[in-house]
Design a protein around this motif. Structure first.
Motif, PDB file in Angstrom:
ATOM      1  N   ILE A  56       8.323  21.646 -39.957  1.00  0.00           N
ATOM      2  CA  ILE A  56       7.538  21.806 -41.181  1.00  0.00           C
ATOM      3  C   ILE A  56       6.245  21.004 -41.090  1.00  0.00           C
ATOM      4  O   ILE A  56       5.169  21.477 -41.482  1.00  0.00           O
ATOM      5  CB  ILE A  56       8.361  21.372 -42.410  1.00  0.00           C
ATOM      6  CG1 ILE A  56       9.493  22.378 -42.682  1.00  0.00           C
ATOM      7  CG2 ILE A  56       7.466  21.257 -43.650  1.00  0.00           C
ATOM      8  CD1 ILE A  56      10.455  21.945 -43.778  1.00  0.00           C
ATOM      9  N   ILE A  57       6.337  19.801 -40.547  1.00  0.00           N
ATOM     10  CA  ILE A  57       5.173  18.925 -40.458  1.00  0.00           C
ATOM     11  C   ILE A  57       4.249  19.313 -39.310  1.00  0.00           C
ATOM     12  O   ILE A  57       3.016  19.256 -39.449  1.00  0.00           O
ATOM     13  CB  ILE A  57       5.621  17.451 -40.283  1.00  0.00           C
ATOM     14  CG1 ILE A  57       6.415  16.986 -41.493  1.00  0.00           C
ATOM     15  CG2 ILE A  57       4.417  16.535 -40.045  1.00  0.00           C
ATOM     16  CD1 ILE A  57       5.633  16.983 -42.780  1.00  0.00           C
ATOM     17  N   ARG A  58       4.815  19.718 -38.189  1.00  0.00           N
ATOM     18  CA  ARG A  58       4.034  19.905 -36.965  1.00  0.00           C
ATOM     19  C   ARG A  58       4.019  21.370 -36.513  1.00  0.00           C
ATOM     20  O   ARG A  58       4.913  21.809 -35.781  1.00  0.00           O
ATOM     21  CB  ARG A  58       4.586  18.998 -35.861  1.00  0.00           C
ATOM     22  CG  ARG A  58       4.428  17.504 -36.121  1.00  0.00           C
ATOM     23  CD  ARG A  58       3.013  17.024 -35.853  1.00  0.00           C
ATOM     24  NE  ARG A  58       2.643  17.265 -34.468  1.00  0.00           N
ATOM     25  CZ  ARG A  58       2.945  16.435 -33.464  1.00  0.00           C
ATOM     26  NH1 ARG A  58       3.597  15.297 -33.704  1.00  0.00           N
ATOM     27  NH2 ARG A  58       2.568  16.723 -32.229  1.00  0.00           N
ATOM     28  N   PHE A 100       9.500  22.038 -47.982  1.00  0.00           N
ATOM     29  CA  PHE A 100      10.631  21.127 -48.152  1.00  0.00           C
ATOM     30  C   PHE A 100      11.447  21.503 -49.388  1.00  0.00           C
ATOM     31  O   PHE A 100      12.682  21.402 -49.377  1.00  0.00           O
ATOM     32  CB  PHE A 100      10.144  19.680 -48.248  1.00  0.00           C
ATOM     33  CG  PHE A 100       9.930  19.016 -46.919  1.00  0.00           C
ATOM     34  CD1 PHE A 100      11.016  18.666 -46.126  1.00  0.00           C
ATOM     35  CD2 PHE A 100       8.655  18.742 -46.459  1.00  0.00           C
ATOM     36  CE1 PHE A 100      10.829  18.057 -44.890  1.00  0.00           C
ATOM     37  CE2 PHE A 100       8.459  18.129 -45.228  1.00  0.00           C
ATOM     38  CZ  PHE A 100       9.544  17.788 -44.440  1.00  0.00           C
ATOM     39  N   PHE A 101      10.778  21.918 -50.453  1.00  0.00           N
ATOM     40  CA  PHE A 101      11.495  22.318 -51.661  1.00  0.00           C
ATOM     41  C   PHE A 101      12.372  23.536 -51.392  1.00  0.00           C
ATOM     42  O   PHE A 101      13.544  23.584 -51.805  1.00  0.00           O
ATOM     43  CB  PHE A 101      10.502  22.618 -52.791  1.00  0.00           C
ATOM     44  CG  PHE A 101      11.168  23.000 -54.087  1.00  0.00           C
ATOM     45  CD1 PHE A 101      11.779  22.049 -54.884  1.00  0.00           C
ATOM     46  CD2 PHE A 101      11.198  24.328 -54.501  1.00  0.00           C
ATOM     47  CE1 PHE A 101      12.404  22.398 -56.073  1.00  0.00           C
ATOM     48  CE2 PHE A 101      11.818  24.690 -55.690  1.00  0.00           C
ATOM     49  CZ  PHE A 101      12.422  23.721 -56.471  1.00  0.00           C
ATOM     50  N   ARG A 102      11.840  24.526 -50.672  1.00  0.00           N
ATOM     51  CA  ARG A 102      12.632  25.714 -50.344  1.00  0.00           C
ATOM     52  C   ARG A 102      13.792  25.355 -49.424  1.00  0.00           C
ATOM     53  O   ARG A 102      14.896  25.903 -49.555  1.00  0.00           O
ATOM     54  CB  ARG A 102      11.738  26.779 -49.706  1.00  0.00           C
ATOM     55  CG  ARG A 102      10.725  27.376 -50.661  1.00  0.00           C
ATOM     56  CD  ARG A 102      10.058  28.619 -50.094  1.00  0.00           C
ATOM     57  NE  ARG A 102       9.294  28.347 -48.892  1.00  0.00           N
ATOM     58  CZ  ARG A 102       8.035  27.908 -48.898  1.00  0.00           C
ATOM     59  NH1 ARG A 102       7.413  27.686 -50.049  1.00  0.00           N
ATOM     60  NH2 ARG A 102       7.397  27.694 -47.766  1.00  0.00           N
ATOM     61  N   VAL A 106      10.457  10.171 -36.355  1.00  0.00           N
ATOM     62  CA  VAL A 106      10.154  10.376 -34.930  1.00  0.00           C
ATOM     63  C   VAL A 106       8.853  11.130 -34.700  1.00  0.00           C
ATOM     64  O   VAL A 106       8.466  11.349 -33.545  1.00  0.00           O
ATOM     65  CB  VAL A 106      11.308  11.113 -34.219  1.00  0.00           C
ATOM     66  CG1 VAL A 106      12.592  10.294 -34.280  1.00  0.00           C
ATOM     67  CG2 VAL A 106      11.531  12.507 -34.809  1.00  0.00           C
ATOM     68  N   ILE A 107       8.171  11.523 -35.756  1.00  0.00           N
ATOM     69  CA  ILE A 107       6.970  12.347 -35.621  1.00  0.00           C
ATOM     70  C   ILE A 107       5.959  11.732 -34.662  1.00  0.00           C
ATOM     71  O   ILE A 107       5.373  12.422 -33.816  1.00  0.00           O
ATOM     72  CB  ILE A 107       6.318  12.575 -37.004  1.00  0.00           C
ATOM     73  CG1 ILE A 107       7.161  13.546 -37.847  1.00  0.00           C
ATOM     74  CG2 ILE A 107       4.899  13.106 -36.854  1.00  0.00           C
ATOM     75  CD1 ILE A 107       7.146  14.977 -37.359  1.00  0.00           C
ATOM     76  N   LYS A 108       5.752  10.448 -34.740  1.00  0.00           N
ATOM     77  CA  LYS A 108       4.702   9.819 -33.941  1.00  0.00           C
ATOM     78  C   LYS A 108       5.009   9.814 -32.443  1.00  0.00           C
ATOM     79  O   LYS A 108       4.124   9.553 -31.630  1.00  0.00           O
ATOM     80  CB  LYS A 108       4.444   8.399 -34.420  1.00  0.00           C
ATOM     81  CG  LYS A 108       5.589   7.425 -34.179  1.00  0.00           C
ATOM     82  CD  LYS A 108       5.186   6.040 -34.679  1.00  0.00           C
ATOM     83  CE  LYS A 108       6.261   5.006 -34.397  1.00  0.00           C
ATOM     84  NZ  LYS A 108       5.849   3.656 -34.863  1.00  0.00           N
ATOM     85  N   TYR A 109       6.252  10.097 -32.066  1.00  0.00           N
ATOM     86  CA  TYR A 109       6.632  10.095 -30.654  1.00  0.00           C
ATOM     87  C   TYR A 109       6.472  11.468 -30.010  1.00  0.00           C
ATOM     88  O   TYR A 109       6.768  11.623 -28.817  1.00  0.00           O
ATOM     89  CB  TYR A 109       8.088   9.643 -30.496  1.00  0.00           C
ATOM     90  CG  TYR A 109       8.337   8.243 -30.978  1.00  0.00           C
ATOM     91  CD1 TYR A 109       7.918   7.144 -30.233  1.00  0.00           C
ATOM     92  CD2 TYR A 109       8.985   8.009 -32.182  1.00  0.00           C
ATOM     93  CE1 TYR A 109       8.145   5.858 -30.675  1.00  0.00           C
ATOM     94  CE2 TYR A 109       9.220   6.724 -32.632  1.00  0.00           C
ATOM     95  CZ  TYR A 109       8.791   5.652 -31.879  1.00  0.00           C
ATOM     96  OH  TYR A 109       9.011   4.378 -32.330  1.00  0.00           O
ATOM     97  N   LEU A 110       6.027  12.455 -30.761  1.00  0.00           N
ATOM     98  CA  LEU A 110       5.994  13.828 -30.285  1.00  0.00           C
ATOM     99  C   LEU A 110       4.570  14.225 -29.922  1.00  0.00           C
ATOM    100  O   LEU A 110       3.735  14.439 -30.797  1.00  0.00           O
ATOM    101  CB  LEU A 110       6.548  14.774 -31.362  1.00  0.00           C
ATOM    102  CG  LEU A 110       7.899  14.351 -31.972  1.00  0.00           C
ATOM    103  CD1 LEU A 110       8.316  15.332 -33.055  1.00  0.00           C
ATOM    104  CD2 LEU A 110       8.966  14.231 -30.896  1.00  0.00           C
ATOM    105  N   PRO A 111       4.256  14.334 -28.622  1.00  0.00           N
ATOM    106  CA  PRO A 111       2.894  14.679 -28.202  1.00  0.00           C
ATOM    107  C   PRO A 111       2.451  16.045 -28.714  1.00  0.00           C
ATOM    108  O   PRO A 111       3.281  16.927 -28.977  1.00  0.00           O
ATOM    109  CB  PRO A 111       2.985  14.671 -26.674  1.00  0.00           C
ATOM    110  CG  PRO A 111       4.187  13.838 -26.352  1.00  0.00           C
ATOM    111  CD  PRO A 111       5.140  14.082 -27.477  1.00  0.00           C
ATOM    112  N   GLN A 112       1.156  16.216 -28.857  1.00  0.00           N
ATOM    113  CA  GLN A 112       0.590  17.483 -29.301  1.00  0.00           C
ATOM    114  C   GLN A 112       1.047  18.619 -28.399  1.00  0.00           C
ATOM    115  O   GLN A 112       1.055  18.507 -27.164  1.00  0.00           O
ATOM    116  CB  GLN A 112      -0.941  17.395 -29.286  1.00  0.00           C
ATOM    117  CG  GLN A 112      -1.663  18.603 -29.864  1.00  0.00           C
ATOM    118  CD  GLN A 112      -1.615  18.637 -31.370  1.00  0.00           C
ATOM    119  OE1 GLN A 112      -1.319  17.623 -32.009  1.00  0.00           O
ATOM    120  NE2 GLN A 112      -1.921  19.785 -31.952  1.00  0.00           N
TER     121      GLN A 112
END
Length: 215
Positions: free
Chosen positions: A83-85, A21-23, A57-63
């Motif tokens: 970045i998160i997933r 995130f910093f970059r 919206v992260i929690k709405y995105l299935p694996q």
């Protein structure tokens, strides 16, 4: 603010993610003035209104799902999501060529994998077919326009995920009959508030119920 705000949404940011995130923030600063990338007063606004907003919206995105971010602009929400997933396959779809160059640079600088950038207004507007699990946008003001652009890209049972402001529910009610004509059903609707700012957001999920829906 980023770490604490993400924690409020149940997202734990380790050192590697914080560094990414910093970059990303550095690239936004470096490119912002040159190509009219975005209109934010300072880094605090980017963190609160763009980074954290994208993570809602992260929690709405299935694996292991596949996602196309329509009108990605400066990369929101697609790049923070990626970045998160690490498990997700992400396509950033952007019409402005200069922003496409920026997005490709960020993907390279952050060494992100399973993510591609396409210029939606040119020859790169390939026929992806209806194979994405989700299409996401916070750039398209009209749900009807989002449906017309996003619906051909998602598979039957896929989701159009619209990130809207506090009047999002009104937008849905106004366009509901039109959206039903596109063979879309409401899958979920949630009102949330951004950490620190308290700004209200509405997350709308529309499920494609017919594989031959209008394009």
């Amino acid at each position: 603010m980023l770490v604490d705000g993400a924690a409020q949404m149940g997202i734990v940011l380790g050192a590697e993610k914080i560094g990414a995130f910093f970059r990303y923030l550095e690239e936004l600063r470096a490119w912002g003035g040159a190509i009219n990338l975005m209109h934010r007063k300072d880094e605090r606004e980017i963190i609160l209104k763009d980074f954290l907003d994208s993570l809602t919206v992260i929690k709405y995105l299935p694996q292991d799902s596949s996602i196309v971010d329509i009108g990605s602009g400066a990369g929101f929400p697609g790049i923070p999501i990626k970045i998160i997933r690490d498990d997700l396959t992400v396509v950033l779809w952007e019409a402005t060529r200069k922003k496409v160059y920026f997005l490709k640079n960020v993907v390279r600088q952050l060494a992100l994998e399973k993510i591609s950038v396409y210029w939606s207004a040119g020859e790169e507007k390939a026929n992806f077919g209806d194979h994405f699990d989700l299409a996401i946008s916070r750039a398209l003001s009209s749900l009807g326009k989002f449906a017309s652009v996003g619906l051909p890209l998602i598979k039957k049972g896929g989701i159009l995920l619209a990130m809207k402001g506090r009047r999002g529910e009104d937008d849905l009610n106004n366009d509901f009959d039109y959206l039903k004509s596109y063979s879309l059903n409401l899958a979920f609707l949630e009102r949330i508030r951004l950490p620190y700012l308290g700004h209200e957001r509405v997350i709308i999920g529309l499920r494609k119920i017919n594989s031959s829906a209008a394009t």
